[in-house]
Design a protein around this motif. Sequence first.
Motif, mmCIF file in Angstrom:
data_model
loop_
_atom_site.group_PDB
_atom_site.id
_atom_site.type_symbol
_atom_site.label_atom_id
_atom_site.label_comp_id
_atom_site.label_asym_id
_atom_site.label_seq_id
_atom_site.Cartn_x
_atom_site.Cartn_y
_atom_site.Cartn_z
ATOM 1 N N THR A 77 0.836 -1.194 0.000
ATOM 2 C CA THR A 77 0.000 0.000 0.000
ATOM 3 C C THR A 77 0.878 1.254 0.000
ATOM 4 O OG1 THR A 77 -1.685 -1.198 1.226
ATOM 5 C CG2 THR A 77 -1.821 1.209 1.250
ATOM 6 N N PRO A 78 0.651 2.169 -0.933
ATOM 7 C CA PRO A 78 1.426 3.416 -0.945
ATOM 8 C C PRO A 78 1.198 4.223 0.339
ATOM 9 C CG PRO A 78 0.292 3.123 -3.034
ATOM 10 C CD PRO A 78 -0.261 2.091 -2.081
ATOM 11 N N ALA A 79 2.243 4.904 0.763
ATOM 12 C CA ALA A 79 2.196 5.759 1.945
ATOM 13 C C ALA A 79 3.052 6.985 1.658
ATOM 14 C CB ALA A 79 2.713 5.001 3.165
ATOM 15 N N LYS A 80 3.103 7.898 2.613
ATOM 16 C CA LYS A 80 3.967 9.084 2.514
ATOM 17 C C LYS A 80 5.041 8.966 3.591
ATOM 18 C CE LYS A 80 1.150 11.438 -0.290
ATOM 19 N NZ LYS A 80 1.390 11.981 -1.561
ATOM 20 N N ASP A 81 6.278 9.332 3.257
ATOM 21 C CA ASP A 81 7.324 9.338 4.269
ATOM 22 C C ASP A 81 7.391 10.719 4.921
ATOM 23 O OD1 ASP A 81 8.784 10.989 2.529
ATOM 24 O OD2 ASP A 81 10.262 9.458 2.033
ATOM 25 N N ALA A 82 8.345 10.913 5.811
ATOM 26 C CA ALA A 82 8.466 12.170 6.560
ATOM 27 C C ALA A 82 8.714 13.374 5.644
ATOM 28 C CB ALA A 82 9.577 12.054 7.596
ATOM 29 N N ASP A 83 9.274 13.126 4.451
ATOM 30 C CA ASP A 83 9.541 14.205 3.500
ATOM 31 C C ASP A 83 8.375 14.456 2.549
ATOM 32 O OD1 ASP A 83 12.151 14.528 4.510
ATOM 33 O OD2 ASP A 83 12.925 12.961 3.182
ATOM 34 N N GLY A 84 7.278 13.715 2.717
ATOM 35 C CA GLY A 84 6.123 13.872 1.845
ATOM 36 C C GLY A 84 6.222 13.098 0.545
ATOM 37 N N ARG A 85 7.274 12.295 0.418
ATOM 38 C CA ARG A 85 7.421 11.488 -0.793
ATOM 39 C C ARG A 85 6.576 10.232 -0.679
ATOM 40 N NH1 ARG A 85 13.615 11.891 -2.893
ATOM 41 N NH2 ARG A 85 13.810 14.137 -2.699
ATOM 42 N N SER A 86 6.068 9.798 -1.798
ATOM 43 C CA SER A 86 5.280 8.563 -1.815
ATOM 44 C C SER A 86 6.225 7.372 -1.792
ATOM 45 C CB SER A 86 4.401 8.506 -3.065
ATOM 46 O OG SER A 86 3.430 9.522 -3.006
ATOM 47 N N THR A 87 5.870 6.379 -1.000
ATOM 48 C CA THR A 87 6.649 5.152 -0.907
ATOM 49 C C THR A 87 5.708 3.970 -1.083
ATOM 50 O OG1 THR A 87 6.378 4.964 1.494
ATOM 51 C CG2 THR A 87 8.312 6.182 0.704
ATOM 52 N N VAL A 88 6.262 2.860 -1.526
ATOM 53 C CA VAL A 88 5.479 1.634 -1.639
ATOM 54 C C VAL A 88 6.426 0.449 -1.441
ATOM 55 C CG1 VAL A 88 5.639 1.475 -4.173
ATOM 56 C CG2 VAL A 88 3.733 0.414 -2.975
ATOM 57 N N PRO A 89 6.045 -0.485 -0.566
ATOM 58 C CA PRO A 89 6.857 -1.696 -0.406
ATOM 59 C C PRO A 89 6.795 -2.549 -1.677
ATOM 60 C CG PRO A 89 5.278 -1.455 1.397
ATOM 61 C CD PRO A 89 4.919 -0.446 0.356
ATOM 62 N N VAL A 90 7.940 -3.103 -2.060
ATOM 63 C CA VAL A 90 8.049 -3.950 -3.242
ATOM 64 C C VAL A 90 8.566 -5.310 -2.786
ATOM 65 C CG1 VAL A 90 9.176 -4.251 -5.485
ATOM 66 C CG2 VAL A 90 8.585 -1.948 -4.686
ATOM 67 N N THR A 91 7.847 -6.368 -3.143
ATOM 68 C CA THR A 91 8.277 -7.730 -2.834
ATOM 69 C C THR A 91 8.425 -8.488 -4.144
ATOM 70 O OG1 THR A 91 7.100 -7.710 -0.728
ATOM 71 C CG2 THR A 91 7.707 -9.860 -1.591
ATOM 72 N N VAL A 92 9.578 -9.135 -4.325
ATOM 73 C CA VAL A 92 9.823 -9.941 -5.519
ATOM 74 C C VAL A 92 9.981 -11.399 -5.091
ATOM 75 C CG1 VAL A 92 10.886 -8.031 -6.774
ATOM 76 C CG2 VAL A 92 12.326 -9.560 -5.440
ATOM 77 N N SER A 93 9.484 -12.292 -5.921
ATOM 78 C CA SER A 93 9.600 -13.730 -5.677
ATOM 79 C C SER A 93 10.495 -14.328 -6.749
ATOM 80 C CB SER A 93 8.236 -14.409 -5.724
ATOM 81 O OG SER A 93 7.401 -13.886 -4.727
ATOM 82 N N ASN A 94 11.563 -14.995 -6.336
ATOM 83 C CA ASN A 94 12.484 -15.600 -7.283
ATOM 84 C C ASN A 94 12.078 -17.053 -7.526
ATOM 85 O OD1 ASN A 94 14.543 -16.436 -8.890
ATOM 86 N ND2 ASN A 94 16.165 -16.151 -7.377
ATOM 87 N N THR A 95 11.513 -17.301 -8.695
ATOM 88 C CA THR A 95 11.085 -18.645 -9.063
ATOM 89 C C THR A 95 12.148 -19.381 -9.878
ATOM 90 O OG1 THR A 95 9.989 -17.766 -11.032
ATOM 91 C CG2 THR A 95 8.638 -17.988 -9.026
ATOM 92 N N ALA A 96 13.319 -18.773 -10.040
ATOM 93 C CA ALA A 96 14.405 -19.381 -10.808
ATOM 94 C C ALA A 96 15.185 -20.384 -9.945
ATOM 95 C CB ALA A 96 15.340 -18.297 -11.328
ATOM 96 N N ASP A 97 16.061 -21.138 -10.595
ATOM 97 C CA ASP A 97 16.859 -22.163 -9.908
ATOM 98 C C ASP A 97 18.064 -21.607 -9.161
ATOM 99 O OD1 ASP A 97 15.145 -24.139 -10.827
ATOM 100 O OD2 ASP A 97 16.365 -24.558 -12.605
#
Length: 156
Positions: A77-97
């Motif tokens: 979920t997007p949020a704002k940091d202390a500087d007013g910038r938008s942030t969003v957590p990013v999660t990647v799943s590695n399905t490779a070997d």
Amino acid sequence: MYRAWTRTLPVAAALAVLAVGTAGCSGDTTPSEVASKAASAVQSVGAGLDAAAADAKKKLDSVKDGVDAKTDVRLGTPAKDADGRSTVPVTVSNTADGAKSFAVQVDFRDPGGNLLDTVVMTVSDVAAGATGQGTARSTRALSGDVAASVGTALRY
């Protein structure tokens, strides 16, 4: 660990300057001059968006042997940091070997779907079968409600 490549898309800033410039017209400025300046500002914003898109494409094109991994990326979920910038957590799943890194383009948009900013970030060295996290952060403060979406994601 992640590294962010960023390019500001000055849509909101240009519109704010345009609004201030129009509202602050003195008696010496004719309506046609204001309209001409507004048209130039809009043209400039369009050129900035084109340049930002080209810059993001260039950064993604520099990834060697990248494969499409958009379905392996989840945004929080997007949020704002202390500087007013938008942030969003990013999660990647590695399905490779084996261990892989990810280059992820995150687009920040207003409720109308207009592109406000874009960030290309990397999540490095994610082990096989594991997940990695990072946070995408806009390059400047974005006002109002901001949505985030994955533009492109490459695993390499």
